[in-house]
Design a protein around this motif. Structure first.
Motif, short mmCIF file in Angstrom:
data_model
loop_
_atom_site.label_atom_id
_atom_site.label_comp_id
_atom_site.label_asym_id
_atom_site.label_seq_id
_atom_site.Cartn_x
_atom_site.Cartn_y
_atom_site.Cartn_z
N TRP A 154 -33.04 18.62 -9.23
CA TRP A 154 -31.80 18.54 -10.00
C TRP A 154 -30.62 19.04 -9.16
O TRP A 154 -29.59 18.40 -9.07
CB TRP A 154 -31.93 19.36 -11.28
N LYS A 155 -30.80 20.20 -8.52
CA LYS A 155 -29.72 20.78 -7.72
C LYS A 155 -29.38 19.94 -6.50
O LYS A 155 -28.24 19.92 -6.06
CB LYS A 155 -30.09 22.20 -7.30
N THR A 156 -30.36 19.23 -5.96
CA THR A 156 -30.12 18.36 -4.81
C THR A 156 -29.40 17.08 -5.22
O THR A 156 -28.49 16.62 -4.54
CB THR A 156 -31.47 17.98 -4.14
N VAL A 157 -29.79 16.52 -6.36
CA VAL A 157 -29.29 15.21 -6.79
C VAL A 157 -27.95 15.29 -7.52
O VAL A 157 -27.04 14.50 -7.25
CB VAL A 157 -30.35 14.51 -7.68
N ILE A 158 -27.82 16.21 -8.46
CA ILE A 158 -26.66 16.24 -9.35
C ILE A 158 -25.50 17.00 -8.70
O ILE A 158 -25.67 18.11 -8.24
CB ILE A 158 -27.03 16.91 -10.70
N PRO A 159 -24.30 16.39 -8.68
CA PRO A 159 -23.13 17.11 -8.15
C PRO A 159 -22.90 18.40 -8.92
O PRO A 159 -23.19 18.49 -10.12
CB PRO A 159 -21.97 16.13 -8.39
N ILE A 160 -22.39 19.38 -8.24
CA ILE A 160 -22.25 20.73 -8.79
C ILE A 160 -21.49 20.76 -10.12
O ILE A 160 -21.82 21.52 -11.01
CB ILE A 160 -21.64 21.69 -7.75
N GLU A 161 -20.48 19.89 -10.29
CA GLU A 161 -19.69 19.93 -11.52
C GLU A 161 -20.47 19.45 -12.75
O GLU A 161 -20.05 19.68 -13.88
CB GLU A 161 -18.39 19.13 -11.37
N TYR A 162 -21.63 18.80 -12.54
CA TYR A 162 -22.45 18.32 -13.66
C TYR A 162 -23.78 19.06 -13.80
O TYR A 162 -24.56 18.76 -14.69
CB TYR A 162 -22.75 16.83 -13.50
N GLN A 163 -24.06 20.02 -12.95
CA GLN A 163 -25.38 20.65 -12.93
C GLN A 163 -25.75 21.38 -14.21
O GLN A 163 -26.91 21.48 -14.55
CB GLN A 163 -25.53 21.58 -11.72
N ASN A 164 -24.80 21.88 -14.96
CA ASN A 164 -25.09 22.59 -16.22
C ASN A 164 -24.73 21.75 -17.43
O ASN A 164 -24.47 22.30 -18.51
CB ASN A 164 -24.36 23.93 -16.26
N LYS A 165 -24.70 20.43 -17.26
CA LYS A 165 -24.32 19.53 -18.35
C LYS A 165 -25.40 18.49 -18.56
O LYS A 165 -26.30 18.33 -17.73
CB LYS A 165 -22.99 18.87 -18.01
N LEU A 166 -25.28 17.76 -19.66
CA LEU A 166 -26.22 16.68 -19.96
C LEU A 166 -25.90 15.48 -19.08
O LEU A 166 -24.77 15.01 -19.04
CB LEU A 166 -26.13 16.28 -21.43
N VAL A 167 -26.91 15.01 -18.36
CA VAL A 167 -26.78 13.82 -17.52
C VAL A 167 -27.92 12.88 -17.91
O VAL A 167 -29.08 13.29 -17.96
CB VAL A 167 -26.89 14.19 -16.02
N CYS A 168 -27.59 11.62 -18.20
CA CYS A 168 -28.62 10.67 -18.61
C CYS A 168 -29.47 10.25 -17.41
O CYS A 168 -29.09 10.45 -16.25
CB CYS A 168 -27.99 9.45 -19.28
N VAL A 169 -30.60 9.66 -17.70
CA VAL A 169 -31.55 9.28 -16.66
C VAL A 169 -30.94 8.22 -15.74
O VAL A 169 -31.22 8.22 -14.53
CB VAL A 169 -32.89 8.83 -17.28
N GLU A 170 -30.10 7.34 -16.26
CA GLU A 170 -29.48 6.31 -15.42
C GLU A 170 -28.51 6.93 -14.42
O GLU A 170 -28.51 6.56 -13.24
CB GLU A 170 -28.79 5.26 -16.28
N CYS A 171 -27.69 7.86 -14.85
CA CYS A 171 -26.77 8.53 -13.93
C CYS A 171 -27.53 9.38 -12.92
O CYS A 171 -27.17 9.43 -11.75
CB CYS A 171 -25.75 9.37 -14.70
N PHE A 172 -28.62 10.03 -13.36
CA PHE A 172 -29.46 10.80 -12.46
C PHE A 172 -29.97 9.89 -11.34
O PHE A 172 -29.90 10.23 -10.16
CB PHE A 172 -30.63 11.42 -13.22
N GLY A 173 -30.45 8.71 -11.71
CA GLY A 173 -30.95 7.75 -10.73
C GLY A 173 -29.87 7.28 -9.78
O GLY A 173 -30.10 7.13 -8.58
N LYS A 174 -28.67 7.05 -10.31
CA LYS A 174 -27.55 6.62 -9.45
C LYS A 174 -27.17 7.70 -8.45
O LYS A 174 -26.94 7.41 -7.27
CB LYS A 174 -26.34 6.24 -10.31
N PHE A 175 -27.11 8.95 -8.90
CA PHE A 175 -26.80 10.05 -7.99
C PHE A 175 -27.88 10.16 -6.90
O PHE A 175 -27.58 10.40 -5.73
CB PHE A 175 -26.67 11.38 -8.73
N ALA A 176 -29.15 10.00 -7.30
CA ALA A 176 -30.25 10.08 -6.33
C ALA A 176 -30.11 8.97 -5.28
O ALA A 176 -30.29 9.22 -4.08
CB ALA A 176 -31.59 9.98 -7.04
N CYS A 177 -29.77 7.76 -5.72
CA CYS A 177 -29.58 6.64 -4.77
C CYS A 177 -28.42 6.92 -3.83
O CYS A 177 -28.53 6.68 -2.62
CB CYS A 177 -29.35 5.34 -5.53
N GLU A 178 -27.31 7.42 -4.37
CA GLU A 178 -26.14 7.71 -3.54
C GLU A 178 -26.47 8.74 -2.46
O GLU A 178 -25.96 8.65 -1.35
CB GLU A 178 -25.00 8.25 -4.40
N LYS A 179 -27.33 9.69 -2.80
CA LYS A 179 -27.70 10.73 -1.83
C LYS A 179 -28.97 10.38 -1.07
O LYS A 179 -29.47 11.18 -0.28
CB LYS A 179 -27.87 12.07 -2.55
#
Length: 70
Positions: free
Chosen positions: A34-59
């Motif tokens: 989670w900490k590797t994939v999600i940008p710091i401004e969203y780490q303590n917020k609800l992120v859907c699985v699709e956005c999680f996947g997009k962040f993972a692809c970007e990184k």
């Protein structure tokens, strides 16, 4: 269905803080992933699985690998 409908239960609608869409299902990710994939401004917020996947692809984070049996 309208809010308050018995089939909706008492759970409020959860919204992804990245894309704004209603929650697309609960999922879990290990804390380090989670900490590797999600940008710091969203780490303590609800992120859907699709956005999680997009962040993972970007990184370019490989979330899983499928092995073929030959």
């Amino acid at each position: 269905m309208k809010p308050g409908h018995p089939l909706l239960g008492s759970r409020p609608v959860r919204v992804c803080k990245v894309c704004g869409s209603p929650d697309k299902g609960d999922f879990n990710a290990p804390d380090d992933t989670w900490k590797t994939v999600i940008p710091i401004e969203y780490q303590n917020k609800l992120v859907c699985v699709e956005c999680f996947g997009k962040f993972a692809c970007e990184k370019q984070v490989e979330l899983f690998r499928v092995h073929r049996i030959l």
